[in-house]
Design an enzyme around this catalytic site. Structure first.
Site, PDB file in Angstrom:
ATOM      1  CG  ASP A  67       6.997  -0.062   6.286  1.00  0.00           C
ATOM      2  OD1 ASP A  67       6.313  -0.793   7.023  1.00  0.00           O
ATOM      3  OD2 ASP A  67       6.995   1.178   6.381  1.00  0.00           O
ATOM      4  CD  GLU A 106      12.020   4.387   9.304  1.00  0.00           C
ATOM      5  OE1 GLU A 106      12.230   5.600   9.109  1.00  0.00           O
ATOM      6  OE2 GLU A 106      11.089   3.953  10.001  1.00  0.00           O
TER       7      GLU A 106
END
Ligand code: ZN
Ligand code: ZN
Length: 378
Positions: A70, A129
């Site tokens: 990520d 997130e």
């Protein structure tokens, strides 16, 4: 000057340019420039929004192994005081995604030079997130075309020493959902409650009633958490509040428990509407699917890691945290594991400073794992 490795240097470069979900423009540019510096003969590179797919064509592929890193940072003002701290004020790589990307580049670099039999697919995913990049990315045309047969990812773990790998078969991270409840009644003078519908009183009753869900509706052998972390309501001390808002989060170990908890919340909120003569609206906000590790692949991985000299394998417990990699694991068998980076500060802390020794060790370990898995019969 201290000597640092190439991938530690890359991590520090990335650390200085943290960007929020789907705004990872500089990060994507940095990664692409690096990837273009590698031998291109076996690489196929495609961008997706601010993310990147890199396929490494194997020598005689029978399957594709996916690896996801990520890319996004968090809206946190860094307080590490490090010379390579964030240059983007109010934004920080406080969840270690800079470390995740540098490890992925290290592994990719090796296989760009030394391909194995099977295909490898490196996935640089934006917006973990929020608002969530895994789900749209897995539904993307590129992913459907290049869909891996198995997929894995790691996450840094400040609480474990460097050299530690921790994971488990089955559920690793919980199902999580945000929870926002807005209540609208009727404001009025504090001295004339009979002419108003007080939303502070309704909100208080609602918070108390929500506690009964975990206590009375969830199987005691299953687990759930409902936390209301914030309440706002009213404007001033002598006016009855017309509006109130509750903000919270739901965590459950099973998808079924999540459904049940939501149904109960809806019923209780409806009851409050009737009892307190108000209007209520529920918004579940962002939701993360559970991270469920494929038992067979995980057991095999842990066995491989235990036999590997460079790492210490721990069988850990599941956590009530969320991770959007769960959406990829819902579609493709695979697993996630924790990588020890021993830091006194936890994930999402403004002083988080992972021990960078973990980077080269993880790269070496993953190269060995992919080489073994990508040349093995299954
Ligand atoms: Zn995070
Ligand atoms: Zn993270």
């Amino acid at each position: 000057m201290e000597a640092i490795s190439r991938f530690v240097a890359i991590r520090r470069d990335l650390h200085q340019i943290p960007e929020l979900g789907f705004q990872e423009v500089k990060t994507q540019h940095y990664l692409l420039r690096y990837i273009q510096s590698l031998p291109q003969e076996r690489l196929q590179v495609r961008t997706w929004k601010t993310g990147i797919f890199v396929k490494v064509n194997g020598t005689s592929p029978r399957k594709t192994i996916g690896y996801r890193a990520d890319m996004d940072g968090l809206p946190i003002r860094e307080e590490t005081g490090l010379p390579y701290r964030s240059t983007h004020d109010g934004c920080m790589h406080a969840c270690g995604h800079d470390v995740h990307m540098s490890i992925a580049l290290g592994v990719l670099t090796h296989f760009a030079h030394h391909p194995i039999q099977d295909d490898l697919l490196f996935i640089f995913q934006p917006a973990e997130e929020g608002p969530g990049g895994a789900k749209p990315m897995i539904e993307s045309e590129i992913m459907q075309e290049w869909k891996p047969d198995m997929i894995l990812a790691l996450h840094i773990a400040p609480e474990y020493p460097v050299g530690t790998i921790a994971t488990k078969e089955g559920l690793l991270f919980a199902n999580t959902s945000e929870l926002f409840i807005d209540l609208k009644g009727k404001g009025g003078h504090a001295a004339f409650p009979h002419l108003a519908n007080d939303m502070v009183v309704a909100a208080c009753a609602l918070v108390t009633q929500l506690q009964s869900i975990v206590a009375r509706n969830v199987d005691p052998l299953d687990s759930a958490v409902i936390t209301i972390g914030k309440i706002t309501g009213g404007t001033v001390q002598n006016v009855i509040a017309e509006r109130a808002r509750l903000e919270g989060t739901i965590r459950t170990l099973s998808a079924a428990a999540m459904q049940k908890v939501k149904r109960r919340i809806e019923a209780i909120v409806h009851g409050v509407e009737v009892a307190y003569e108000c209007e209520a609206a529920i918004d579940y906000g962002a939701m993360y699917h559970q991270v469920y590790n494929d038992p067979e692949l995980t057991a095999e991985f842990m066995k491989f890691a235990a036999a590997h000299g460079g790492v210490n394998v721990i069988s850990c417990k599941e956590a009530m945290t969320g991770e959007d990699f769960g959406y990829m694991l819902a579609d493709i068998p695979g697993f996630m594991f924790w990588l020890g980076v021993e830091s006194p500060y936890g994930l999402h802390h403004a002083k988080l400073a992972p021990n960078e020794e973990a980077i080269d060790r993880a790269i070496a370990f993953l190269i060995d794992y992919f080489s073994w898995k990508g040349n093995s019969e299954v």
